[in-house]
Write a protein that holds these residues in place. Structure first.
Motif, PDB file in Angstrom:
ATOM      1  N   PHE A   1       6.586  -5.778  22.184  1.00 24.50           N
ATOM      2  CA  PHE A   1       7.021  -4.605  20.970  1.00 24.50           C
ATOM      3  C   PHE A   1       8.128  -5.695  19.587  1.00 24.50           C
ATOM      4  N   PHE A   2       7.359  -7.060  20.223  1.00 21.48           N
ATOM      5  CA  PHE A   2       8.443  -6.916  18.545  1.00 21.48           C
ATOM      6  C   PHE A   2       7.000  -7.659  18.240  1.00 21.48           C
ATOM      7  N   ASN A   3       5.241  -7.379  18.429  1.00 21.87           N
ATOM      8  CA  ASN A   3       4.900  -7.594  18.217  1.00 21.87           C
ATOM      9  C   ASN A   3       4.847  -5.850  17.363  1.00 21.87           C
ATOM     10  N   TRP A   4       4.649  -5.356  18.077  1.00 22.33           N
ATOM     11  CA  TRP A   4       4.361  -3.759  17.757  1.00 22.33           C
ATOM     12  C   TRP A   4       4.988  -3.700  16.169  1.00 22.33           C
ATOM     13  N   TRP A   5       6.310  -3.842  16.926  1.00 22.30           N
ATOM     14  CA  TRP A   5       7.411  -3.934  15.738  1.00 22.30           C
ATOM     15  C   TRP A   5       7.483  -4.615  14.580  1.00 22.30           C
ATOM     16  N   SER A   6       6.534  -5.463  14.300  1.00 18.17           N
ATOM     17  CA  SER A   6       6.013  -6.544  13.071  1.00 18.17           C
ATOM     18  C   SER A   6       5.434  -5.267  12.366  1.00 18.17           C
ATOM     19  N   CYS A   7       3.656  -4.769  13.198  1.00 14.89           N
ATOM     20  CA  CYS A   7       2.637  -4.202  12.796  1.00 14.89           C
ATOM     21  C   CYS A   7       3.982  -2.910  12.026  1.00 14.89           C
ATOM     22  N   ALA A   8       4.468  -2.615  12.183  1.00 16.85           N
ATOM     23  CA  ALA A   8       5.070  -1.147  12.044  1.00 16.85           C
ATOM     24  C   ALA A   8       5.804  -1.631  10.651  1.00 16.85           C
ATOM     25  N   LEU A   9       6.439  -2.861  11.418  1.00 15.14           N
ATOM     26  CA  LEU A   9       7.067  -3.342   9.855  1.00 15.14           C
ATOM     27  C   LEU A   9       5.957  -3.862   8.001  1.00 15.14           C
ATOM     28  N   CYS A  10       5.033  -3.866   9.013  1.00 17.88           N
ATOM     29  CA  CYS A  10       3.479  -3.931   7.789  1.00 17.88           C
ATOM     30  C   CYS A  10       3.182  -2.683   7.153  1.00 17.88           C
ATOM     31  N   SER A  11       3.252  -1.628   8.455  1.00 18.76           N
ATOM     32  CA  SER A  11       3.086  -0.411   8.026  1.00 18.76           C
ATOM     33  C   SER A  11       3.854   0.319   6.750  1.00 18.76           C
ATOM     34  N   GLY A  12       4.933   0.020   7.038  1.00 14.93           N
ATOM     35  CA  GLY A  12       5.728   0.415   6.224  1.00 14.93           C
ATOM     36  C   GLY A  12       5.568  -0.486   4.675  1.00 14.93           C
ATOM     37  N   LEU A  13       5.721  -1.699   5.379  1.00 13.49           N
ATOM     38  CA  LEU A  13       5.338  -2.384   3.402  1.00 13.49           C
ATOM     39  C   LEU A  13       3.721  -1.628   2.849  1.00 13.49           C
ATOM     40  N   ILE A  14       2.672  -2.073   3.574  1.00 15.72           N
ATOM     41  CA  ILE A  14       1.501  -1.439   2.436  1.00 15.72           C
ATOM     42  C   ILE A  14       2.204  -0.354   2.034  1.00 15.72           C
ATOM     43  N   VAL A  15       2.571   0.710   2.925  1.00 14.01           N
ATOM     44  CA  VAL A  15       2.306   1.951   1.702  1.00 14.01           C
ATOM     45  C   VAL A  15       3.983   1.465   0.437  1.00 14.01           C
ATOM     46  N   GLY A  16       4.631   0.662   1.028  1.00 16.60           N
ATOM     47  CA  GLY A  16       5.073   1.241  -0.372  1.00 16.60           C
ATOM     48  C   GLY A  16       4.990  -0.718  -1.560  1.00 16.60           C
ATOM     49  N   VAL A  17       4.008  -0.843  -1.276  1.00 17.65           N
ATOM     50  CA  VAL A  17       3.318  -2.056  -2.136  1.00 17.65           C
ATOM     51  C   VAL A  17       1.780  -1.439  -2.321  1.00 17.65           C
ATOM     52  N   THR A  18       0.694  -0.329  -2.424  1.00 17.60           N
ATOM     53  CA  THR A  18       0.214   0.961  -2.742  1.00 17.60           C
ATOM     54  C   THR A  18       0.981   1.340  -3.361  1.00 17.60           C
ATOM     55  N   LEU A  19       0.936   2.501  -2.481  1.00 15.08           N
ATOM     56  CA  LEU A  19       1.478   4.145  -3.167  1.00 15.08           C
ATOM     57  C   LEU A  19       2.667   3.862  -4.086  1.00 15.08           C
ATOM     58  N   ILE A  20       3.816   3.482  -3.669  1.00 11.48           N
ATOM     59  CA  ILE A  20       4.991   3.543  -4.420  1.00 11.48           C
ATOM     60  C   ILE A  20       5.289   2.688  -5.324  1.00 11.48           C
ATOM     61  N   VAL A  21       4.217   1.580  -5.304  1.00 13.07           N
ATOM     62  CA  VAL A  21       4.326   0.479  -6.355  1.00 13.07           C
ATOM     63  C   VAL A  21       3.181   0.794  -7.956  1.00 13.07           C
ATOM     64  N   TYR A  22       1.842   1.811  -7.523  1.00 10.34           N
ATOM     65  CA  TYR A  22       1.097   2.236  -8.224  1.00 10.34           C
ATOM     66  C   TYR A  22       2.246   3.591  -8.642  1.00 10.34           C
TER      67      TYR A  22
ATOM     68  N   GLY B   1     -14.138  -1.018  -9.747  1.00  8.93           N
ATOM     69  CA  GLY B   1     -14.892   0.516  -9.694  1.00  8.93           C
ATOM     70  C   GLY B   1     -14.649   0.459 -11.304  1.00  8.93           C
ATOM     71  N   ASN B   2     -13.777   2.332 -11.303  1.00  9.51           N
ATOM     72  CA  ASN B   2     -14.380   3.067 -12.973  1.00  9.51           C
ATOM     73  C   ASN B   2     -13.031   2.807 -13.338  1.00  9.51           C
ATOM     74  N   GLY B   3     -12.401   1.701 -14.179  1.00 17.99           N
ATOM     75  CA  GLY B   3     -11.153   1.895 -14.259  1.00 17.99           C
ATOM     76  C   GLY B   3      -9.893   1.775 -12.961  1.00 17.99           C
ATOM     77  N   PHE B   4     -10.142   1.431 -12.549  1.00 21.54           N
ATOM     78  CA  PHE B   4      -8.713   1.914 -11.210  1.00 21.54           C
ATOM     79  C   PHE B   4      -8.327   0.809 -11.415  1.00 21.54           C
ATOM     80  N   GLU B   5      -6.689   0.424 -11.910  1.00 21.83           N
ATOM     81  CA  GLU B   5      -6.294  -0.628 -11.801  1.00 21.83           C
ATOM     82  C   GLU B   5      -5.089  -1.111 -10.410  1.00 21.83           C
ATOM     83  N   ILE B   6      -5.210  -1.955 -10.377  1.00 19.83           N
ATOM     84  CA  ILE B   6      -4.481  -2.110  -9.257  1.00 19.83           C
ATOM     85  C   ILE B   6      -3.013  -3.287  -9.510  1.00 19.83           C
ATOM     86  N   PRO B   7      -1.898  -2.315  -9.334  1.00 16.25           N
ATOM     87  CA  PRO B   7      -0.642  -2.861  -9.563  1.00 16.25           C
ATOM     88  C   PRO B   7      -0.904  -3.919  -8.887  1.00 16.25           C
ATOM     89  N   PRO B   8      -0.109  -5.097  -9.898  1.00 19.69           N
ATOM     90  CA  PRO B   8      -0.246  -6.505  -9.091  1.00 19.69           C
ATOM     91  C   PRO B   8       0.650  -6.803  -7.843  1.00 19.69           C
TER      92      PRO B   8
END
Length: 628
Positions: free
Chosen positions: A220-241, A400-407
């Motif tokens: 449970f604690f392993n996959w709980w942390s994976c779920a946490l990371c899933s939220g993190l990934i969306v938060g620091v990609t789509l949301i930060v963009y 790529g073609n000018g796409f800029e990654i948010p910090p």
């Protein structure tokens, strides 16, 4: 139907009624009785002191396990999305919108992160002692939601916006600063109740006395942390963009909407949960042990630990007993039964404690060195959301073609590293190590934590080398500076710290949940979070001290910006501190005795003699698991 064997009488219901927890005293043989449906009663009902949403003994088939945990993980993903979307961009918001200098911004981020990760100590206590975990999650989620609503209004309401007419002003309005900080600290308060209660509530859905559910709980604690990371990934990609390319307010609207929806889903899952009834302050029994031990300090130690007082198992109400250990023997005197004419049941708990309560006090004392020796790891982790992010902002982020990654989006590399390490550990290492070590966990919890600390040392070394290279690029070309370097150069340090998180942070979650007394499990998760909180405060303190010392030498390591700073030297300092601390951690881990539980299933018969004889727990994870 009534069955009787020896001194045991047991009733099995063939209708829809639920069996009550079994009380009584039994001898050596396990009673194996089948109900009319053919199912073993022990397997059908959950006898771990939990109840269902109507206060009854839970039915295993319709409550708990992954079917309940998935509802709980859902709201965790939402909360982590909001938290990391704010946390990873906070230093940028403070420097770009609030126009704070780097040192002040980093200090404010560390203060906020520190409060956010120390507040769970208060929230965990309230959950364990009074409200219960479900109610605490519900209340704190509402506070969290209010903070998000206020954060959204601070961007859109004309009277609360950063500037009167344009966001290009050089100094924000005072009212915006006040409302903004009020909003993010309301989120801190919400996290304080939400985080420790939610994770422990999720772990409560698995019955430790059931073989299959016990193994699921380890995962449970392993996959709980994976779920946490899933939220993190969306938060620091789509949301930060969205924050970088549209505005911060739109991101705040997304946070608010998703949090409100996940809260509704969490409430819908109510019939599937298993609940633990709060038993009052978990700190009071510990204080009682201390008072009783001091008041009886002059009594001679009994010739055998078997003479120490323990509640008869027939009166246990399904609560678990702890085995006696030889450490901190002065506390054992609290369990000496003095023959003063009163029976044990009539004596004040301030004068007589049980062996289990004494051992619970020992557990907390023994955890303190482990807690302290994991803080330097937390200081390394603190750099990922402050200096690492600012480093990314100075590098070439175009792909790529000018796409800029948010910090802040480079943070996803750490999340992927953590998911990868958790998956490898859970699906590959644990099965192999189980066969090699004959340990149900593969390796014990502290070994897992210590192994992750090695990655934090490597992270700081790699970060120092890359920062040195960045500064050299700035020296070569003052106009272009570090833009000649790609942001991908930061990927190794993020990936390595992500691997370390998969071992150390997940291990700490499991350690503090598992090793605290059963009545303190929300507080246990809070202890884990407080490691990160204390680390954030100490990181700020360390920056202040180093800045003061190096400034006297005429060349401060922390200038007005990164190009005038020497973060590479700071990273080398952290690598040295973490290395020395690892030796200290190993020393404490080798001395540590794990929680030793008398694991006797409800359907098992009990003997009067101790269930702990001959069990050695030092240096390995052991639980006594009897089937008589």
């Amino acid at each position: 139907m009534m069955f009787s064997e020896g001194t045991v009488t047991r009733t099995i219901f063939s209708g829809p009624f639920r069996p009550l927890p079994i009380k009584g005293h039994c001898k050596m043989e396990k009673i194996s009785l089948e109900v009319e449906t053919g199912e073993n009663d022990e397997m059908k009902w959950v006898h771990d002191s939990s109840v269902d949403h109507k206060g009854r003994v839970p039915l295993r088939a319709s409550t708990g396990s992954w079917k309940a945990a998935l509802f709980i993980i859902g709201i965790e993903v939402s909360e982590r999305l909001s938290y990391f979307g704010i946390a990873t961009s906070l230093v940028l918001y403070l420097t770009k919108v609030m126009h704070e200098d780097l040192k002040t911004a980093v200090r404010n981020v560390n203060y906020w992160s520190g409060v956010t990760t120390l507040m769970p100590l208060f929230g965990g206590f309230i959950a364990d002692a009074y409200l219960g975990r479900y109610s605490t999650v519900l209340a704190s989620s509402i506070v969290y939601l209010i903070g998000l609503v206020l954060l959204t209004l601070s961007w859109f309401l004309p009277g609360l916006k950063p500037c009167d007419h344009s966001n290009m002003c050089t100094e924000p309005r005072r009212i915006h600063e006040v409302v903004f900080f009020l909003a993010i600290y309301l989120i801190s308060i919400g996290t304080g109740g939400h985080k420790p209660s939610l994770e422990s509530f999720g772990a409560d859905q698995f019955d430790e006395d059931h073989d299959e559910e016990r193994k699921q709980k380890m995962s449970f604690f392993n996959w709980w942390s994976c779920a946490l990371c899933s939220g993190l990934i969306v938060g620091v990609t789509l949301i930060v963009y969205i924050q970088d390319n549209i505005n911060w307010g739109v991101a705040d609207i997304i946070f608010t909407g998703i949090m409100a929806l996940s809260l509704l889903i969490f409430i819908i899952g109510r019939p599937f949960y298993r609940y633990r009834i709060p038993t009052g302050s978990p700190l009071t029994p510990m204080l009682q042990v201390l008072v009783a031990a001091i008041s009886k300090r002059k009594l001679p130690y009994p010739s055998s630990p078997a003479q120490l007082y323990e509640v008869p198992k027939s009166h246990s109400n399904n609560r678990r007993f702890l085995c006696h250990t030889k450490k901190l023997k002065f506390l054992d005197k609290a369990a000496i039964l003095v023959n003063d004419g009163n029976s044990a049941e009539k004596q004040s708990p301030w004068n007589l404690a049980t062996v289990t309560k004494v051992e619970e006090m020992k557990l907390i004392i023994n955890m303190i060195p482990i807690w302290v020796s994991t803080i330097p790891f937390g200081i390394c982790v603190a750099q990922t959301s402050t200096f690492f992010i600012k480093q990314g902002a100075t590098l070439n982020r175009k792909i790529g073609n000018g796409f800029e990654i948010p910090p802040a989006s480079i943070f996803t590399v750490a999340a992927f590293g953590m998911i990868l390490s958790v998956a490898i550990y859970d699906k590959i290492l644990v099965p192999v190590l189980r066969r090699l070590t004959q340990n149900e966990r593969g390796i014990n919890i502290l070994q897992r934590i210590g192994f992750g600390m090695l990655f934090s040392i490597i992270t700081m070394i790699v970060a120092a080398i890359i920062e040195k290279k960045r500064l050299e690029a700035v020296k070569r070309d003052h106009l272009k500076g570090s833009l000649s370097m790609s942001v991908i150069w930061l990927a190794p340090q993020y990936l390595i710290i992500g691997f370390g998180d998969g071992f150390t942070l997940v291990g700490l979650q499991e350690y503090f949940y598992d090793q605290v007394p059963d009545s303190m499990r929300s507080l246990g998760i809070a202890f884990y979070l407080s490691v990160i909180g204390a680390a954030n405060f100490l990181s700020s303190m360390l920056i202040t001290i180093v800045d003061h010392i190096t400034e006297k030498s005429g060349n401060s390591w922390f200038g007005m910006d990164l190009n005038s700073s020497r973060l590479d030297k700071f990273y080398w300092l952290l690598a040295a501190i973490t290395t020395m601390n690892l030796f200290l951690f190993v020393f404490f881990a080798r001395q540590y005795s794990y929680k030793n539980v008398q694991k006797v299933a409800v359907a098992d018969c009990y003997e009067e003699k101790s269930d702990c004889e001959g069990v050695e727990t030092k240096g390995s994870y052991e639980e006594v698991h009897h089937t008589r």
